[in-house]
Structures are given as structure tokens and as C-alpha cells.
Design a protein around this motif. Structure first.
Motif, mmCIF file in Angstrom:
data_model
loop_
_atom_site.group_PDB
_atom_site.id
_atom_site.type_symbol
_atom_site.label_atom_id
_atom_site.label_comp_id
_atom_site.label_asym_id
_atom_site.label_seq_id
_atom_site.Cartn_x
_atom_site.Cartn_y
_atom_site.Cartn_z
ATOM 1 N N ILE A 117 0.851 -0.865 -0.186
ATOM 2 C CA ILE A 117 -0.083 -0.679 0.446
ATOM 3 C C ILE A 117 0.507 1.472 0.069
ATOM 4 O O ILE A 117 0.981 1.868 -0.549
ATOM 5 C CB ILE A 117 -0.720 0.231 1.332
ATOM 6 C CG1 ILE A 117 -2.343 -1.320 1.109
ATOM 7 C CG2 ILE A 117 -1.502 0.802 1.376
ATOM 8 C CD1 ILE A 117 -2.638 -1.127 2.189
ATOM 9 N N ASN A 118 2.059 1.269 0.948
ATOM 10 C CA ASN A 118 2.676 2.194 0.953
ATOM 11 C C ASN A 118 3.163 2.540 -0.376
ATOM 12 O O ASN A 118 3.405 3.814 -0.712
ATOM 13 C CB ASN A 118 3.912 2.017 2.228
ATOM 14 C CG ASN A 118 3.353 2.633 3.561
ATOM 15 O OD1 ASN A 118 2.283 3.481 3.122
ATOM 16 N ND2 ASN A 118 4.024 1.911 4.416
ATOM 17 N N THR A 120 2.387 1.723 -3.525
ATOM 18 C CA THR A 120 1.480 2.075 -4.316
ATOM 19 C C THR A 120 1.482 3.364 -3.968
ATOM 20 O O THR A 120 0.924 3.779 -5.143
ATOM 21 C CB THR A 120 0.134 1.125 -4.387
ATOM 22 O OG1 THR A 120 0.743 -0.398 -5.115
ATOM 23 C CG2 THR A 120 -0.852 1.793 -5.291
ATOM 24 N N GLN A 121 0.860 3.828 -3.300
ATOM 25 C CA GLN A 121 0.598 5.667 -2.882
ATOM 26 C C GLN A 121 2.026 6.577 -3.271
ATOM 27 O O GLN A 121 1.083 7.366 -4.018
ATOM 28 C CB GLN A 121 0.540 5.649 -1.354
ATOM 29 C CG GLN A 121 -1.407 4.783 -1.431
ATOM 30 C CD GLN A 121 -2.097 4.544 0.040
ATOM 31 O OE1 GLN A 121 -1.161 5.637 0.973
ATOM 32 N NE2 GLN A 121 -2.956 4.884 0.593
ATOM 33 N N ILE A 124 1.781 6.593 -6.929
ATOM 34 C CA ILE A 124 1.108 5.956 -8.102
ATOM 35 C C ILE A 124 0.897 7.620 -8.974
ATOM 36 O O ILE A 124 0.579 7.543 -10.495
ATOM 37 C CB ILE A 124 -0.653 6.432 -7.112
ATOM 38 C CG1 ILE A 124 -1.700 6.221 -7.758
ATOM 39 C CG2 ILE A 124 -0.719 7.527 -6.294
ATOM 40 C CD1 ILE A 124 -1.671 4.944 -9.166
#
Length: 245
Positions: A117-118, A120-121, A124
Motif C-alpha cells: 500500500i505504501n 503504491t501510494q 501512483i
């Protein structure tokens, strides 16, 4: 030339994925926690004539490291076409749901779930600038809740509580991420590379690293008509290639 960042790419499936994408003409940013090992991996690829590659220091367990990697990559390229979240750990081998300390769960989730998640964020914004952005989350067939509920499944007895839970969570994140990006050019998928002989499992898996990497690469190079929001697994679904969640 399309660009790709692969986490955990200095060895095993991540390294072979880098090799195969280089052979297809991609420029590879080889993500690694240890820059010395990353440079050694890059040198190995370059010695084989695959020169469009360089290491990027990134520890997916460390948000500061992720942010620093984003800054470094942003100085090298204005766009990222593919993100492959490959880094992962299995944790200690004895993982029962009642006896395993919560610290082990947290350690495994930190890498396999929160790390994804980290990362990807963080990247992005660069991915949004690609005309055909792709996100590949390397998961496991053991992340299938449907199959874990089926006593006839060949891996039914493999109930490593931390690892299974982390990959099921990763699959769920893949679903909601693909939904959030559904009206864009993004293709977001989870890929099971299969039970592969690597350091990850003390080389007990029957699959080969080149075959495992090829499955990841296939999702990374999907064309505009490719599927999104899927759980690709040749092991779990040899006929369709799409595993039940």
C-alpha cells in the motif's frame, strides 16, 4: 521505452522478472533494500548485455525509505509505466492462529500488505502519467479463501496463519484498487507465481523461477484489452488462469 519498478528484485523471481522485462525492451529500476546486492544484481544483468537497468534502494517496511526512493526515481524519469510489488516474506514456519505471537503477524503484514500500500501510494503519481499503467501485486495461491475452504484442494492443509492472512488481505486490496481505477487505463492484478523452488521455501517448490517470473511478466505487459481486477494463477486454475478469490 517503458519503465518498470520491481521491489525485492535483486534475487529469485524478482530478479528473473527484471531479466525478462529487459529482454522485452523495458527500462528496469531494480528495487532492493541493500544497494550493494542491488548493484551486484545489476552487474550480473549488464554482463549478459542487458544494460537498461539500475538499482533503486527501497525498503518496503520503511516509509521514509519508500519516500526517498520516490524522490530518487522522480529525478530519473517523469513517468512510471509498471509497478511490480514483488517484495514479500513468509515469516516463521510455525504459524498457528492461536499460538503465533501478534508480533509475527505484524511483521509479515508490514511487508506483504502495508508495504504494498505504501509503495503504491508513493508511486501512483508517476504511474498516472503513463498512457498504459500497470500494477502487479505478487500474491500466492495460498491467499485464496475459497480454496482454503475446500478440503479437496491440494494445499488445503497449508494453513500458515500469518502468510495466508497477509496474502488474502493483499488480494482484497488488489480488488478495491482495481475498482478505484476502473475508469482509467490502469490494469491492476494479483499474480500467483506458483509454488516455486526459491530461498523463500528452501527450494522445496516444484516450479521453476523462469516460469514463475513469466507469469508476473504476462500481467505487467498486458495490452489495452487485458483484464483488470483479477487473481491470475496457473496453479490454482490451469484451464482459465484465473483463481477464485
Amino acid at each position: 521505452m517503458k519503465t518498470v519498478l520491481i521491489t525485492g528484485a535483486n534475487k529469485s523471481i524478482g530478479f528473473e522478472t527484471a531479466r525478462q522485462l529487459l529482454q522485452q525492451g523495458y527500462y528496469v529500476y531494480l528495487g532492493c533494500r541493500d544497494m550493494q546486492k542491488g548493484q551486484q544484481a545489476v552487474s550480473q544483468l549488464q554482463s549478459a548485455g542487458l544494460n537498461q537497468v539500475e538499482p533503486i534502494e527501497i525498503d518496503v517496511d520503511d516509509l521514509d525509505s519508500i519516500k526517498a526512493a520516490r524522490e530518487v526515481l522522480g529525478q530519473k524519469t517523469n513517468v512510471l509505466d509498471v509497478l511490480i510489488n514483488n517484495a514479500g516474506i513468509i515469516g516463521s514456519m510455525q504459524q498457528t492462529p492461536l499460538d503465533t505471537d501478534i508480533s509475527v503477524f505484524k511483521q509479515v503484514f508490514e511487508t506483504n500488505f502495508f508495504g504494498v500500500i505504501n509503495v503504491t501510494q508513493a508511486f501512483i503519481d508517476l504511474l498516472r502519467l503513463s498512457p498504459e499503467p500497470r500494477i502487479v501485486n505478487v500474491t500466492s495461491g495460498l491467499g485464496s479463501l475459497t480454496l482454503h475452504s475446500d478440503p479437496s484442494w491440494k494445499y488445503y492443509q497449508v494453513k500458515a496463519a500469518c502468510y495466508v492472512s497477509s496474502k488474502a488481505a493483499l488480494n482484497a486490496y488488489t480488488i478495491v484498487l482495481a475498482y478505484d481505477l476502473r475508469d482509467t487505463a490502469f490494469k491492476v492484478n494479483a499474480v500467483d507465481p506458483g509454488y516455486t523452488a526459491t530461498d523463500f521455501n528452501n527450494h522445496t517448490g516444484p516450479g521453476t523461477v523462469p516460469d514463475a517470473a513469466a507469469r508476473v511478466v504476462k500481467a505487467a505487459v498486458l495490452g489495452p484489452d487485458g483484464l483488470t481486477g483479477q487473481f491470475f494463477s496457473d496453479d490454482n486454475a490451469p484451464e482459465t488462469g484465473i483463481s477464485p478469490w
